[in-house]
Scaffold this motif. Sequence first.
Motif, PDB file in Angstrom:
ATOM      1  N   GLY A 117       0.788  -1.227   0.000  1.00 42.08           N
ATOM      2  CA  GLY A 117       0.000   0.000   0.000  1.00 42.08           C
ATOM      3  C   GLY A 117       0.816   1.271   0.000  1.00 42.08           C
ATOM      4  O   GLY A 117       0.276   2.350   0.269  1.00 42.08           O
ATOM      5  N   LYS A 144      -2.193   6.173   0.528  1.00 41.26           N
ATOM      6  CA  LYS A 144      -2.217   4.752   0.211  1.00 41.26           C
ATOM      7  C   LYS A 144      -2.184   4.548  -1.299  1.00 41.26           C
ATOM      8  O   LYS A 144      -2.848   5.241  -2.056  1.00 41.26           O
ATOM      9  CB  LYS A 144      -3.478   4.097   0.785  1.00 41.26           C
ATOM     10  CG  LYS A 144      -3.442   3.895   2.292  1.00 41.26           C
ATOM     11  CD  LYS A 144      -2.437   2.811   2.676  1.00 41.26           C
ATOM     12  CE  LYS A 144      -2.450   2.530   4.171  1.00 41.26           C
ATOM     13  NZ  LYS A 144      -1.471   1.490   4.528  1.00 41.26           N
ATOM     14  N   THR A 189      -2.037   1.297  -4.332  1.00 37.28           N
ATOM     15  CA  THR A 189      -2.131  -0.128  -4.621  1.00 37.28           C
ATOM     16  C   THR A 189      -1.767  -0.374  -6.076  1.00 37.28           C
ATOM     17  O   THR A 189      -1.833   0.530  -6.913  1.00 37.28           O
ATOM     18  CB  THR A 189      -3.551  -0.660  -4.365  1.00 37.28           C
ATOM     19  OG1 THR A 189      -4.486   0.093  -5.157  1.00 37.28           O
ATOM     20  CG2 THR A 189      -3.923  -0.528  -2.896  1.00 37.28           C
TER      21      THR A 189
END
Length: 354
Positions: A27, A150, A152
């Motif tokens: 993340g 964050k 991803t």
Amino acid sequence: AFLTVLNLPWFLKPVYGIVSDFVPLFGSRRKAYLLIANALAAAAYFSMAGAAAPNMLLVLLLLTAYGMAIASTISGAILVENGQRFHASSTFVNQQWLWFEIAAIGVSFGGGALVQWLSPIGALHAAAFIAAIPPLVVIVATLFLIEEDKSTISISGMKQSFRGLISALSMRRLWVLALFLFFYYFSPGIDTPLYFYMTDHLKFSQAFIGGLNSISAVGWIAAAALYGLFLRDWNAKPLLYLTIAVGVVATLAFLAMRDPLTAALAQFVYGGASMMTAVATLGLAADLCPKHSEGFVYAALLAVTNIAAAAADNAGSFLYERAFNNELSPLILVAAGFTAVNFVLVPLAERSIR
């Protein structure tokens, strides 16, 4: 040559940067890599504290170099992102090197003292144990001080990073800047020959040579203060001209080195010139990094300077030993001449700014 082998991980900084730009880990685009890199360095340093075989030491030193090179790359990406956000890249570079050199003062005195007081292997083991502590501190600091959104792994995110990479590779001004940086940092290096000249000809002790490195660091700190007070608002072109002029003078200052006092004065001036060079060139590099490829581009430009500096050190060492018969003065004149050539190359950097 041995030192060049240990520099190899630093030549690969663009690889670490592009992985960080493209592949978030747990993340995070930066934070997780910073933790892993410092853990690797700490583990290798602790292992080195009990090793003695040259081959094993080389392997462990390479691991520490990989850990620190990756951590440096990620830190550089963080510097670029925040430097562009707050329009303060040169100020951040100045602060980075300021505190680096403050730490270097203690390192130089400590390293010189260890070599002077302990056996070579004992000094190495003590230094390795001490060097393992800062990466552990950085791990703690990363957990509590680094703030990051964050991230991803996603197709859209990778496409965005890929577009940033293609944009960077197609920017003519970045290629021009890379070419300028290479020539700016390549002049026959005097650092390694200077160490052997001080040891073999001037008969300085290892402890005193460590102290000279600290004096060089004081020169860096003085130049950092000077930059913060008077040079922070200068445009890149006049700042580059100033750093070249100071670099020529600083190199020629070693011609007057005859005793501890003149050596200390020369090291102080040389340290100040190196600081001004770093701020002028790396601040410019940070400002020109495109979005979404900050880690790769800044690392690539730094790799250019690392490769140039390593080539320069090898060239200077070769000339000192093979061409100048271990005489430092002719090497100093050649190095100062190469530095002065950069006056005519500043327009290259100016084109990259436009």
